[in-house]
Design a protein around this motif. Structure first.
Motif, PDB file in Angstrom:
ATOM      1  N   ILE A 131       0.832  -1.204   0.000  1.00  0.00           N
ATOM      2  CA  ILE A 131       0.000   0.000   0.000  1.00  0.00           C
ATOM      3  C   ILE A 131       0.867   1.256   0.000  1.00  0.00           C
ATOM      4  N   LYS A 132       1.893   1.250   0.834  1.00  0.00           N
ATOM      5  CA  LYS A 132       2.706   2.463   1.001  1.00  0.00           C
ATOM      6  C   LYS A 132       3.722   2.686  -0.117  1.00  0.00           C
ATOM      7  N   THR A 138      -3.862   0.801  -6.957  1.00  0.00           N
ATOM      8  CA  THR A 138      -4.807   1.916  -7.073  1.00  0.00           C
ATOM      9  C   THR A 138      -5.457   2.160  -5.713  1.00  0.00           C
ATOM     10  N   ASP A 139      -6.166   3.278  -5.581  1.00  0.00           N
ATOM     11  CA  ASP A 139      -6.851   3.556  -4.316  1.00  0.00           C
ATOM     12  C   ASP A 139      -7.870   2.473  -3.995  1.00  0.00           C
ATOM     13  N   TYR A 140      -8.553   1.981  -5.022  1.00  0.00           N
ATOM     14  CA  TYR A 140      -9.529   0.913  -4.794  1.00  0.00           C
ATOM     15  C   TYR A 140      -8.835  -0.353  -4.312  1.00  0.00           C
ATOM     16  N   GLU A 141      -7.733  -0.718  -4.943  1.00  0.00           N
ATOM     17  CA  GLU A 141      -6.992  -1.917  -4.543  1.00  0.00           C
ATOM     18  C   GLU A 141      -6.439  -1.786  -3.128  1.00  0.00           C
ATOM     19  N   LYS A 142      -6.078  -0.588  -2.747  1.00  0.00           N
ATOM     20  CA  LYS A 142      -5.605  -0.367  -1.372  1.00  0.00           C
ATOM     21  C   LYS A 142      -6.733  -0.633  -0.375  1.00  0.00           C
ATOM     22  N   ASN A 143      -7.933  -0.210  -0.719  1.00  0.00           N
ATOM     23  CA  ASN A 143      -9.080  -0.464   0.158  1.00  0.00           C
ATOM     24  C   ASN A 143      -9.402  -1.955   0.222  1.00  0.00           C
ATOM     25  N   HIS A 153       9.788  -6.823  -3.381  1.00  0.00           N
ATOM     26  CA  HIS A 153       8.938  -6.650  -4.555  1.00  0.00           C
ATOM     27  C   HIS A 153       7.995  -5.460  -4.440  1.00  0.00           C
ATOM     28  N   ASP A 154       7.866  -4.897  -3.240  1.00  0.00           N
ATOM     29  CA  ASP A 154       7.041  -3.695  -3.062  1.00  0.00           C
ATOM     30  C   ASP A 154       7.878  -2.422  -3.127  1.00  0.00           C
ATOM     31  N   TYR A 155       9.188  -2.576  -3.160  1.00  0.00           N
ATOM     32  CA  TYR A 155      10.097  -1.431  -3.210  1.00  0.00           C
ATOM     33  C   TYR A 155      10.835  -1.336  -4.544  1.00  0.00           C
TER      34      TYR A 155
END
Length: 317
Positions: free
Chosen positions: A206-207, A212-217, A300-302
């Motif tokens: 998320i960070k 997307t904003d939807y996927e974060k939710n 993989h998130d960075y």
């Protein structure tokens, strides 16, 4: 003295009553929110029947090579956690994300999580989903043990292993698994107490990823429904035994590319020890190489852009 003792007892009872009342309110609100968030938790991929339980698999892209992503311990939403990386690869390869029982959209099961069972479930789910090998395994963290065992037991099915800061057997020799803390997290999640600390749901994906904003939710909704599940806890209970089995079987001689983090963000080791363990392991692999990354454990998130380029170069060699 008796009067003071009675007053103190009465005060203590009032405090306990208030705490119980607040926890009850928290629990009721949590159950309400789970109902509201249900529409956000509609499966993103296929649900495959494995012994009467549903296991989630997400497939994207096409190509002659199949990359199978396996998540680390406690990653509540593997499909979304890996998205920043596999979205850069699915234009060239077929991507499959397997969500083990207790994770993501898969069912929670209260069963033994020995390495033989975990692997048999993963292989059966892929087969039933029509995703046949050979596979290029992309494990993160604890799933490295499953990937290595897979290569040991079924070498013809594995084309290569691309470790996303994956664990190797030595990681579990001396590390202490804090099951009490995990149980506390399980209770806190069930009661909805985790909702009082919103930062807990803000994963690295998320960070730092490209959701997307939807996927974060969606990710947050899954977090509140899949935190420290009994399946995850049983998996943690079995990891030392599982790692010991893999160690006894030796180092599989399969093409390997290992991405190594700086050790922060969940490894339990400092930078030097974490890298030494992995680098010493890969030295035993004839066709192995590694890439050091200056980022935390969820590499993989960075470093998804760099990792995707390195993977393409590795697979094109």
């Amino acid at each position: 003295m008796k009067k003071i003792a009675k007053t103190m007892l009465r005060l203590l009872l009032w405090i306990i009553a208030i705490i119980v009342f607040l926890i009850l309110i928290c629990f009721v609100y949590h159950r309400y929110r789970l109902t509201v968030e249900e529409k956000l938790r509609k499966p993103l991929g296929q649900l495959i029947d494995i012994n009467g339980k549903n296991m989630s698999i997400y497939v994207e892209g096409s190509g002659s090579k199949t990359l199978v992503f396996l998540s680390g311990a406690g990653t509540c939403s593997p499909i979304l956690d890996f998205k920043s990386l596999y979205s850069l690869l699915s234009n060239k390869y077929r991507i499959a994300v397997v969500e083990k029982f207790g994770y993501g959209y898969s069912d929670i099961v209260d069963e033994d999580r020995n390495i033989q069972t975990i692997l048999s479930e993963t292989r059966l789910a892929l087969h039933k989903a029509g995703i046949d090998g050979p596979y290029i395994l992309c494990p993160h963290s604890m799933s490295g043990i499953e990937a290595l065992y897979w290569a040991q037991e079924y070498p013809d099915e594995i084309e290569a292993i691309i470790g996303l800061d994956m664990s190797v057997p030595e990681c579990y020799k001396n590390i202490k698994i804090n099951l009490s803390l995990m149980k506390l997290g399980q209770y806190a999640s069930a009661l909805g107490i985790t909702r009082l600390i919103p930062a807990l749901s803000e994963s690295d994906a998320i960070k730092h990823g490209t959701l997307t904003d939807y996927e974060k939710n969606v990710y947050r909704a899954i977090f509140y429904n899949r935190t420290a599940t009994v399946t995850m806890i049983n998996e943690a209970k079995s990891i030392k035994d599982n790692a010991r089995i893999v160690e006894q079987n030796g180092v599989p001689q399969v093409d390997m590319l290992l991405f190594i983090s700086n050790g922060t963000g969940g490894t339990g080791f400092d930078k030097e020890i974490w890298r030494r363990i992995t680098e010493e392991y890969i030295k035993e692999v004839k066709s192995g190489r590694y890439v050091e990354l200056d980022c935390p454990h969820y590499v993989h998130d960075y470093e998804y852009r760099r990792i995707s380029k390195e993977i393409k170069n590795f697979l094109s060699d």
